[in-house]
Design an enzyme around this catalytic site. Sequence first.
Site, PDB file in Angstrom:
ATOM      1  N   CYS A   1       1.111  -1.431  -0.430  1.00  0.00           N
ATOM      2  CA  CYS A   1      -0.171   0.246  -0.010  1.00  0.00           C
ATOM      3  C   CYS A   1       1.233   0.822   0.127  1.00  0.00           C
ATOM      4  O   CYS A   1       0.877   1.774  -0.844  1.00  0.00           O
ATOM      5  CB  CYS A   1      -0.871   0.418   1.295  1.00  0.00           C
ATOM      6  SG  CYS A   1      -0.117  -0.176   2.683  1.00  0.00           S
TER       7      CYS A   1
ATOM      8  N   HIS B   1      -2.866   5.200   6.341  1.00  0.00           N
ATOM      9  CA  HIS B   1      -0.695   6.090   6.601  1.00  0.00           C
ATOM     10  C   HIS B   1      -1.123   7.106   6.214  1.00  0.00           C
ATOM     11  O   HIS B   1      -2.072   7.884   5.352  1.00  0.00           O
ATOM     12  CB  HIS B   1       0.327   5.153   5.721  1.00  0.00           C
ATOM     13  CG  HIS B   1      -0.218   4.015   6.248  1.00  0.00           C
ATOM     14  ND1 HIS B   1       0.541   2.744   6.690  1.00  0.00           N
ATOM     15  CD2 HIS B   1      -0.138   2.359   4.484  1.00  0.00           C
ATOM     16  CE1 HIS B   1       0.641   1.551   6.690  1.00  0.00           C
ATOM     17  NE2 HIS B   1      -0.113   1.530   5.460  1.00  0.00           N
TER      18      HIS B   1
HETATM   19  P1  NAD Z   1      -5.346 -10.722   6.287  1.00  0.00           P
HETATM   20  O1  NAD Z   1      -4.502 -11.672   7.428  1.00  0.00           O
HETATM   21  O2  NAD Z   1      -6.555  -9.453   6.568  1.00  0.00           O
HETATM   22  O3  NAD Z   1      -5.900 -12.263   5.408  1.00  0.00           O
HETATM   23  C1  NAD Z   1      -5.802 -13.490   5.258  1.00  0.00           C
HETATM   24  C2  NAD Z   1      -6.312 -13.794   4.682  1.00  0.00           C
HETATM   25  O4  NAD Z   1      -5.533 -15.484   4.098  1.00  0.00           O
HETATM   26  C3  NAD Z   1      -7.349 -14.291   6.013  1.00  0.00           C
HETATM   27  O5  NAD Z   1      -8.104 -14.596   5.514  1.00  0.00           O
HETATM   28  C4  NAD Z   1      -6.302 -15.983   6.145  1.00  0.00           C
HETATM   29  O6  NAD Z   1      -6.977 -16.932   6.780  1.00  0.00           O
HETATM   30  C5  NAD Z   1      -5.769 -16.475   4.849  1.00  0.00           C
HETATM   31  N1  NAD Z   1      -4.924 -17.621   5.220  1.00  0.00           N
HETATM   32  C6  NAD Z   1      -3.573 -17.647   6.314  1.00  0.00           C
HETATM   33  N2  NAD Z   1      -2.977 -18.603   5.405  1.00  0.00           N
HETATM   34  C7  NAD Z   1      -3.283 -18.684   4.277  1.00  0.00           C
HETATM   35  C8  NAD Z   1      -2.263 -19.782   3.287  1.00  0.00           C
HETATM   36  N3  NAD Z   1      -1.894 -21.556   4.089  1.00  0.00           N
HETATM   37  N4  NAD Z   1      -3.036 -19.897   2.267  1.00  0.00           N
HETATM   38  C9  NAD Z   1      -3.903 -18.978   2.666  1.00  0.00           C
HETATM   39  N5  NAD Z   1      -4.925 -17.853   2.677  1.00  0.00           N
HETATM   40  C10 NAD Z   1      -4.525 -18.015   3.640  1.00  0.00           C
HETATM   41  O7  NAD Z   1      -4.095 -10.426   5.547  1.00  0.00           O
HETATM   42  P2  NAD Z   1      -3.945  -9.343   4.970  1.00  0.00           P
HETATM   43  O8  NAD Z   1      -4.013  -7.878   5.215  1.00  0.00           O
HETATM   44  O9  NAD Z   1      -5.182  -9.434   3.549  1.00  0.00           O
HETATM   45  O10 NAD Z   1      -2.978  -9.111   3.466  1.00  0.00           O
HETATM   46  C11 NAD Z   1      -2.508  -9.979   2.677  1.00  0.00           C
HETATM   47  C12 NAD Z   1      -1.606  -9.541   2.150  1.00  0.00           C
HETATM   48  O11 NAD Z   1      -1.293  -8.303   1.457  1.00  0.00           O
HETATM   49  C13 NAD Z   1      -0.058  -9.858   2.696  1.00  0.00           C
HETATM   50  O12 NAD Z   1       1.302  -9.797   1.598  1.00  0.00           O
HETATM   51  C14 NAD Z   1       0.320  -7.858   3.280  1.00  0.00           C
HETATM   52  O13 NAD Z   1       1.240  -7.765   3.626  1.00  0.00           O
HETATM   53  C15 NAD Z   1      -0.874  -7.300   2.367  1.00  0.00           C
HETATM   54  N6  NAD Z   1      -1.105  -5.981   1.878  1.00  0.00           N
HETATM   55  C16 NAD Z   1      -1.617  -5.752   3.074  1.00  0.00           C
HETATM   56  C17 NAD Z   1      -2.552  -4.850   2.915  1.00  0.00           C
HETATM   57  C18 NAD Z   1      -3.423  -4.298   4.374  1.00  0.00           C
HETATM   58  O14 NAD Z   1      -3.666  -2.772   5.238  1.00  0.00           O
HETATM   59  N7  NAD Z   1      -4.168  -5.271   4.717  1.00  0.00           N
HETATM   60  C19 NAD Z   1      -2.337  -3.536   2.573  1.00  0.00           C
HETATM   61  C20 NAD Z   1      -1.566  -4.210   1.429  1.00  0.00           C
HETATM   62  C21 NAD Z   1      -1.048  -4.990   1.483  1.00  0.00           C
END
Ligand code: NAD
Length: 340
Positions: A142, A224
Amino acid sequence: MAVKVLINGYGSIGKRVADAVAKQDDMEVIGVTKTKPDFEAKLAVEKGYKLFAAIPERKGLFEEKGVEIEGTIFDVIEDADIVVDCAPGGIGKDNLENIYKKYKVKAILQGGEKAKFVEDSFNALWSYDRCYGKDYIRVVSCNTTGLCRTFYAVDSVTDIVKARVVLIRRGADPNDAKRGPINAIVPNPPTVPSHHGPDVVSVVPKFEGKILTSAVIVPTTLMHMHSLMIETTGTTRDAILDAIEKTPRVFTVSAEDGLNSTATIIEYARDLGRPRYDLWEIPIWEESVNVVDNEVFLMQAVHQESDVIPENIDCIRAMLQMEDDNMKSIEKTNKSLGIK
Ligand code: NAD
């Protein structure tokens, strides 16, 4: 014919990517995966998504709770043209090695993964052409997405000599009760420069050695904030404002209008009726835009849960060679989501 997209990991990013894919006339969601039968899993089924267990050994948990699943990821992966991996940071690279490469399916990883595990890093403005037709790509974080967009605007009217950015990062997403801080400001990382500059360079190699960043985490969940100081070969405030106006997915907000904090910017997104109050665009405070001795100053906010969502859609189009003009893909995605 619509391309078939599987979302692996239906969390904060995954559920938003699924809803955005569902809005495209050239894509369809063939399934979403969850590791456990929680409320998000139940809502996914209620919304009409086909739900699969991300981890086969956990299939029984869904059956025990009466949450309807269609099988495990291995029952659907061969039908997918592309997987958008939205698992927590660090897990995506394991999924890439253990699942996607084995099944020879194209995959997008998210910003929590390191650049070295994929072929290239994606931002729709900068690296669409490089990622065109590739198999394994990372949509950057992000923060990096927000910086890439603003640097694109500045770069369109002048040359960037050096940029310094201070990132004030949200402590946790609103749904996350475990992370913090609750009452502190945490240098994170405490080392300077932080990894955010090199992450921008993974998208824009010509900025190598030019982007220096430091970051702190503060007790807020909404957005942020970035404070940018960009040395250029010369420009004016009007030229920068005009460039922001012309660059997709960035826009100016005015403190004078009451948009004087991340709190009111999120209220604005709510008033726009945005799903989950998502603000896919980067708001830049108009009052903060200034040029002093060739140095551009500005402050911007980043809605961490949503700015990467349109990038994922454009990344799908690039990797599956569905549209060779990045600006046309951006326009199509923006129209489908309601981005101005
Ligand atoms: P999150 O924890 O909200 O969601 C992750 C999901 O993946 C959950 O539903 C979890 O149960 C599932 N999961 C766990 N283990 C798994 C597996 N082995 N296989 C498939 N699914 C699995 O996380 P998020 O915030 O959505 O982040 C996901 C990615 O996006 C990360 O790389 C994070 O750095 C990136 N990201 C997050 C944000 C943010 O602010 N939330 C912003 C940009 C990028």
